[in-house]
Design an enzyme around this catalytic site. Structure first.
Site, short mmCIF file in Angstrom:
data_model
loop_
_atom_site.label_atom_id
_atom_site.label_comp_id
_atom_site.label_asym_id
_atom_site.label_seq_id
_atom_site.Cartn_x
_atom_site.Cartn_y
_atom_site.Cartn_z
CE LYS A 105 -6.43 -6.87 0.74
NZ LYS A 105 -4.77 -7.23 0.31
CD GLU A 122 -2.91 -1.11 0.05
OE1 GLU A 122 -3.55 -0.28 -0.07
OE2 GLU A 122 -2.83 -2.19 -0.72
#
Ligand code: NDP
Ligand code: HSE
Length: 445
Positions: free
Chosen positions: A205, A190
């Site tokens: 997630k 990220e």
């Protein structure tokens, strides 16, 4: 053939991957879905930023409003990331009745229900296949393909960066920081890589999967999250010696109802445990061999039984594949006037609850650093025994140099709160030095 005009916000790792993949496969997709998909506008932050794949300068703009507000743009893709401006962008598109495709799991985790409600209110939809497990089509699997199943257990290796780091630490004894830099260079991490290594991306997630499987939106704050920053080569080595591989695992389990015997549990009530953390996986289990940037999600349901989904969990090409799948759905839904054919999320459990970690149970790996003196192991095992925790094996390696020696204990199944209480008592033994390491062991029973 009809054309669907797409506008994209974000042209970085994933955005440029989508642009490239559509250039490569637009004809194939047109043949399959009977619609031509064309990206006519791409908003970025700076024209001269290096991109993994080039994006035609003629479509670039620095003003995202030009994408969302252009009447010719029928579908908007958001690939900016984060929970700030991305939320504004998506809401602005939905308010105009435009379907949105996003890969932004952080945003969904924080604001999913608000975005889904906006999509419903404005008669459109939000598509997010790329938000979990990169190229693995896991959102469709959980929401659509397994719609006829009760889902009892989900085990996910859902962060490519962490799996890449853990794989190389185990395989090469590589240093954490070096491998993280490689993961960033490869476009897996990220923009803020602490989201990866501290476990929060995996929790975003895992929370999305848990929500889809159990029918109520799981708050990030209700998920117990640990990352891989504190893992040492020593733990990876001892786990190997014991026949295990350490994986950052997202785990969702149904907690059996505790109602009166013989009384059928209400379908509107559901208690689950949701956690993310480094976990010992037995080497013989298939998840132990999921390596590098690959992700895998193991789902056990009824009536289906055990299922496994495997593929690349991050990176420009795999993630682009998931975005293209959403684009095809969005385009077909537009074409047929069926925006809510498959709603983004259908809440159907009103009394759903995530139980606190303290109420969960598992086997444990406990590594201690102790002075090599008579009676130390006896004191440790007395504390565990008083706490009702049974030891299944113990290792104190021979020939360890230095003042202290590592002692590794494996337990039988124990309650987490009891285990934490024992660890706190063990830490007070004067001969126990340094920080201990407590990791759950998953036997997949
Ligand atoms: P990048 O940082 O590579 O790309 C972000 C893009 O957003 C850049 O093109 C940047 O422009 C653009 N951008 C930033 N701010 C603005 C703004 N205000 N207006 C217009 N454009 C803006 O991120 P990724 O591609 O890696 O990630 C995008 C999303 O996909 C995130 O939500 C991420 O979590 C998700 N994701 C990423 C995966 C991966 O493997 N990388 C996999 C699965 C999901 P510029 O290029 O000019 O800087
Ligand atoms: N940073 C994420 C990962 C990208 O490493 O898995 C894919 O969601």
């Amino acid at each position: 053939m009809d054309q669907i005009n797409i506008g994209m916000i974000g042209g970085g790792t994933v955005g440029s991957g989508v642009f490239h993949a559509l250039q490569q496969n637009a004809d194939l997709m047109a043949a399959r879905i009977g619609l031509r998909l064309g990206i006519g506008k791409v908003a970025v932050k700076a024209f001269d930023e290096p991109r993994p794949y080039p994006i035609s300068p003629s479509v670039l703009t620095l003003n995202w409003h030009e994408v969302v507000e252009d009447p010719a743009v029928q579908v908007v893709i958001e690939l900016v990331g984060g929970t700030g401006i991305a939320r504004t962008m998506i809401l602005a598109a939905l308010e105009r009745g435009k379907p949105v495709v996003t890969a932004n799991k952080a945003l969904l985790s924080a604001h999913g229900p608000e975005l889904f409600a906006a999509a419903r209110k404005f008669g459109t939809n939000l598509y997010y296949e790329a938000s979990v497990a990169g190229g693995i089509p896991i959102i469709k699997v959980v929401r659509e393909s397994l719609v006829g199943n009760r889902i009892d257990r989900i085990y996910g290796i859902v962060n490519g960066t962490c799996n890449y780091i853990l794989t190389r630490m185990k395989r090469e004894g590589a240093a954490f920081a070096d491998v993280l830099a490689d993961a960033q260079r490869l476009g897996y991490a990220e923009a803020d890589p602490t989201l990866d290594i501290d476990g929060h991306d995996a929790a975003h997630k895992t929370g999305i999967l848990a929500s889809l499987a159990h029918g109520f939106w799981v708050n990030h704050d209700d998920i117990h999250v640990e990352g891989i920053r504190q893992l040492t080569p020593l733990d990876i080595r001892f786990a190997t010696q014991l026949g295990y591989t350490i994986k950052l695992l997202g785990i969702v389990k149904t907690v059996p109802p505790t109602g009166r015997a013989g009384k059928k549990p209400s379908p509107a009530a559901n208690r689950i445990s949701v956690s993310v953390g480094p976990t010992l996986v037995p080497d013989h289990h298939v998840l132990a061999s999921v390596n590098d940037v690959f992700n895998a999600v193991f789902i056990s349901g009824s009536p289906i039984g055990d299922t496994l989904y495997y593929g690349r969990g991050a990176g420009k090409d795999a993630t682009a594949s998931a975005v293209l799948s959403d684009l095809a759905d969005a385009a077909l839904d537009l074409r047929h006037g069926t925006p809510q054919r498959v709603p983004a999320f259908v809440p159907h459990v009103t009394k759903g609850r995530v139980i606190p970690l303290a109420e969960t149970s598992s086997r444990f790996y406990l590594r201690l650093d102790v002075m090599d003196r008579p009676g130390v192991i006896a004191k440790i095992s007395a504390i565990l025994s008083t706490g009702g925790i049974s030891i299944s094996s113990i290792i104190q390696p021979e020939g360890h140099e230095g003042e202290t020696v590592p002692v590794i204990l494996m337990t039988h199944t124990a309650n987490r709160a009891a285990m934490d209480r024992c660890c706190a008592a063990i830490a007070k033994i004067p001969a126990v030095k340094g920080p201990s390491r407590l990791l759950p062991v998953e036997d997949f029973d």
